[in-house]
Scaffold this motif. Structure first.
Motif, PDB file in Angstrom:
ATOM      1  N   ARG A   1       0.846  -1.145  -0.034  1.00 15.04           N
ATOM      2  CA  ARG A   1       0.026   0.040  -0.013  1.00 15.04           C
ATOM      3  C   ARG A   1       0.855   1.254  -0.029  1.00 15.04           C
ATOM      4  NH1 ARG A   1      -5.596   1.572   1.075  1.00 15.04           N
ATOM      5  NH2 ARG A   1      -5.579   3.367   0.198  1.00 15.04           N
ATOM      6  N   ALA A   2       1.945   1.012   0.840  1.00 11.00           N
ATOM      7  CA  ALA A   2       3.110   2.327   1.009  1.00 11.00           C
ATOM      8  C   ALA A   2       3.535   2.682  -0.170  1.00 11.00           C
ATOM      9  CB  ALA A   2       3.929   2.360   1.959  1.00 11.00           C
TER      10      ALA A   2
ATOM     11  N   SER B   1     -11.148  10.924   5.154  1.00  9.90           N
ATOM     12  CA  SER B   1     -11.856   9.674   4.235  1.00  9.90           C
ATOM     13  C   SER B   1     -10.702   9.387   3.556  1.00  9.90           C
ATOM     14  CB  SER B   1     -12.885  10.342   3.515  1.00  9.90           C
ATOM     15  OG  SER B   1     -12.590  11.366   2.781  1.00  9.90           O
ATOM     16  N   PRO B   2     -10.608   7.826   3.578  1.00  4.62           N
ATOM     17  CA  PRO B   2      -9.722   6.926   2.658  1.00  4.62           C
ATOM     18  C   PRO B   2      -9.542   7.519   1.326  1.00  4.62           C
ATOM     19  CG  PRO B   2     -10.884   5.532   4.033  1.00  4.62           C
ATOM     20  CD  PRO B   2     -11.440   7.117   4.078  1.00  4.62           C
ATOM     21  N   GLU B   3     -10.795   8.057   0.850  1.00  6.27           N
ATOM     22  CA  GLU B   3     -10.632   8.179  -0.691  1.00  6.27           C
ATOM     23  C   GLU B   3      -9.785   9.480  -1.066  1.00  6.27           C
ATOM     24  OE1 GLU B   3     -14.101   8.169   0.582  1.00  6.27           O
ATOM     25  OE2 GLU B   3     -13.837   6.199   0.644  1.00  6.27           O
ATOM     26  N   THR B   4      -9.951  10.371  -0.153  1.00  3.83           N
ATOM     27  CA  THR B   4      -9.256  11.813  -0.479  1.00  3.83           C
ATOM     28  C   THR B   4      -8.042  12.130   0.146  1.00  3.83           C
ATOM     29  OG1 THR B   4     -10.931  12.645   0.780  1.00  3.83           O
ATOM     30  CG2 THR B   4     -11.353  12.853  -1.463  1.00  3.83           C
TER      31      THR B   4
ATOM     32  N   ALA C   1      -4.506   5.092   4.085  1.00  2.00           N
ATOM     33  CA  ALA C   1      -4.756   5.410   2.991  1.00  2.00           C
ATOM     34  C   ALA C   1      -3.489   6.649   2.349  1.00  2.00           C
ATOM     35  CB  ALA C   1      -6.015   6.378   2.874  1.00  2.00           C
ATOM     36  N   SER C   2      -3.014   7.101   3.443  1.00  2.00           N
ATOM     37  CA  SER C   2      -1.829   8.134   3.063  1.00  2.00           C
ATOM     38  C   SER C   2      -0.517   7.736   3.635  1.00  2.00           C
ATOM     39  CB  SER C   2      -2.372   9.483   3.533  1.00  2.00           C
ATOM     40  OG  SER C   2      -2.419   9.523   5.046  1.00  2.00           O
ATOM     41  N   MET C   3      -0.309   6.415   3.792  1.00  2.00           N
ATOM     42  CA  MET C   3       0.805   5.773   4.196  1.00  2.00           C
ATOM     43  C   MET C   3       1.876   5.872   3.158  1.00  2.00           C
ATOM     44  SD  MET C   3       2.594   4.156   6.568  1.00  2.00           S
ATOM     45  CE  MET C   3       1.341   3.372   7.792  1.00  2.00           C
ATOM     46  N   LEU C   4       2.950   6.453   3.257  1.00  2.00           N
ATOM     47  CA  LEU C   4       4.147   6.665   2.681  1.00  2.00           C
ATOM     48  C   LEU C   4       5.156   5.709   3.028  1.00  2.00           C
ATOM     49  CD1 LEU C   4       3.832  10.501   1.503  1.00  2.00           C
ATOM     50  CD2 LEU C   4       2.991   8.425   0.259  1.00  2.00           C
TER      51      LEU C   4
END
Lengths: 290, 278
Positions: free
Chosen positions: A65-66, A149-152, A240-243
């Motif tokens: 995911r990252a 929210s995971p989408e945005t 959702a925003s994992m880098l």
């Protein structure tokens, strides 16, 4: 005589090189070694595990995911920052009214700490409360939790990165644009060539070295800038925003799984090394960089 | 010729469009910051209500300042950036001088190794560097925040480029006069590299004033935390959801750099330009 000069040179180099090796080269190499060992826990010392950590990597959905997120993050922030930087530079380079003010507006985000920027934007995005939401409600749109929210979430985080770095890249384009001889513009005007043709045929090729330089920096930043994630999303919601760099931090300093964090770091170093090699060949072959 | 045409023409749609675009973008770029400034200087009741006559107040700043040890954070950050810049200039001048002035075996390989740091920076090698600091007994010290950045590949590169432009006659004249190598560096090379050093200085100070991840990891007490780490802790735990106060704290941490930038705008822009263009 020559030998004596070598010794003098060595003495001048020693302090800087010692520190450089201790905090850049040694950790980079040691990280690769660590990735083949397990994390020492309590009284259990590290054991050699071969490529187990790498096998785990490939099966770790959060890592995948990252990586995907980081690819999307790079695909948004790199072109968007470069394009905006170029547009900004062309605006500011032209004879427009209030030029100094406009330039200041573009450049100011660059001097702010990203962590402060994150606070400012968190407030800006705040559902039902922040300025963005107020503007949306004026248009009759329903409130939306951009960061929550995971989408945005990833797009919200990307927008902040673009906002904070575009003005920085603008500076380099500004420098490049001022080196274009005015005689070219005059010649083009006499030939009756349009602004777009002039840009495509003259400006763009001439600023190519700057574009490459800026691209390399934007690419590095796409992997290195994660400060705002700490304040805005902490990698969430639901990764959702994992880098990649944030995940290294989480594994290394939240779960204290240093061996796995080292394995993740190896991936990071490999990516940056590729960027470096790519830059070397591109800059050498394609363009002349005085 | 072309300027006369532009002025003579009553309305140029192209120019109007450019103005519209430039100003819209500028407004978009300044809006989040302006909003933060607006809320920080007004009572929290006006957080979301726009009223030009809303009373101005500094209360948010005093509340933020008393709620967290920002004074101490300031001292830490100032100590940190001063220490880093001083050591960087000394160590990197020495190394850059060796690379620019001497011919010795392995010079190119060593220089290539220096350039590696431009790609693989200490920012990424946090796990291993944390372990090294643990072994040196330096965890939770200001020295540990700065140590990985002392030998800056970027500074060595920039200074080497500048030193190479120093005329050889000047160099030889000084040597004939009996100047030592250190004296040569100090009296001839350093004065000529002053603009480069100023440029690097501004870049370095703003970078380390703003740096966050490594200081977050390596510090754990009020006595070492820089402003950025202090702010992140304040914003997430101490203040609840009072955005006026958080925005005030945000401005406290970025204030000096922001004001410095507004005053020395030209120098800032030129320095960043000089530092970025090889």
């Amino acid at each position: 005589m020559l030998r004596r000069e070598w010794l003098v040179a060595l003495a001048f180099l020693a302090p800087a090189l010692t520190l450089l090796f201790t905090f850049t080269h040694y950790p980079a190499i040691q990280t690769v070694i660590d990735s083949f060992w397990s994390t020492p826990r309590g009284r259990r010392p590290a054991a050699f595990v071969g490529t187990d950590n790498y096998a785990r990597l490939l099966q770790d959905p959060i890592f995948v995911r990252a990586m995907v997120n980081n690819a999307i993050y790079a695909a948004i922030t790199i072109p968007a920052s470069i394009l905006l930087a170029l547009v900004m530079a062309m605006f500011v380079e032209g004879r427009i009214r209030g030029r100094a003010l406009v330039r200041m507006a573009y450049f100011t985000p660059t001097v702010l700490p990203l962590i402060a920027v994150a606070n400012i934007w968190l407030f800006f995005f705040l559902p039902g409360f922040g300025l963005l939401e107020q503007l949306r409600s004026l248009l009759g749109l329903s409130p939306r939790n951009w960061i929550g929210s995971p989408e945005t979430a990833l797009y919200g985080v990307s927008a902040v990165t673009v906002w904070s770095q575009a003005g920085f890249f603008m500076i380099f384009y500004l420098a490049a644009l001022t080196t274009i001889p005015p005689s070219l513009r005059e010649a083009a005007a006499i030939e009756g060539c349009s602004r777009w043709t002039f840009f495509r045929r003259v400006t763009w090729p001439l600023i190519m070295p700057t574009t490459l330089f800026v691209s390399v920096n934007a690419t590095i930043n796409a992997f290195r800038t994660v400060d705002h994630i700490f304040v805005m999303t902490e990698g969430g919601p639901n990764n959702a925003s994992m880098l990649l760099l944030y995940y290294i931090y989480a594994q290394g300093f939240r779960f204290w799984d240093t061996a796995y964090a080292a394995t993740l770091t190896v991936v990071m170093v490999a990516i940056l090394a590729l960027v470096g090699i790519g830059q070397f060949f591109l800059l050498d072959r394609r363009v002349h960089y005085r | 010729m072309s300027t006369i045409v532009t002025i003579a023409r009553p309305f140029d749609p192209d120019r109007a469009l450019i103005h519209l675009g430039a100003w819209t973008l500028a407004l978009m770029w300044i809006l989040p910051l302006a909003y933060a400034v607006w809320t920080a200087f007004h009572p929290s009741a006006y957080e979301t209500r726009f009223d030009l006559l809303a009373p101005l107040t500094l209360e948010n700043f005093t509340r933020a300042w008393t709620a967290a040890p920002f004074g101490r954070y300031y001292v830490n950050t100032i100590l940190l950036v001063t220490m880093i810049l001083t050591v960087q200039l000394v160590l990197c001048s020495l190394a850059a001088f060796a690379f620019a002035r001497f011919d010795f075996p392995g010079r190119n390989i060593l220089f290539a190794l220096v350039l590696v740091q431009l790609m693989v920076m200490p920012d990424i090698l946090i796990v291993r560097n944390y372990a090294t600091m643990g072994r040196l007994g330096l965890i939770d010290s200001i020295l540990a925040i700065g140590l990985p950045y002392f030998a800056s590949g970027f500074a060595i590169f920039l200074l080497r480029q500048t030193f190479k432009t120093v005329p050889r006659e000047l160099d030889e004249a000084a040597r004939v006069e009996g100047c030592s190598w250190l004296g040569l560096l100090w009296r001839v090379y350093v004065p000529l590299a002053r603009p480069t050093m100023l440029a690097f200085g501004l870049v370095s100070v703003s970078h380390h004033w703003n740096n966050f991840l490594w200081p977050l990891i390596i510090t754990s007490s009020v006595h070492t935390r820089p402003l950025t780490v202090g702010l992140s802790i304040f914003a997430t735990t101490d203040s609840g959801t009072d955005w006026s106060v958080i925005n005030a704290a945000t401005l406290i941490t970025s204030g000096p750099l922001l004001i410095g930038f507004l005053i020395f705008q030209r120098q800032f822009v030129q320095s960043f330009m000089r530092a970025g263009i090889k």
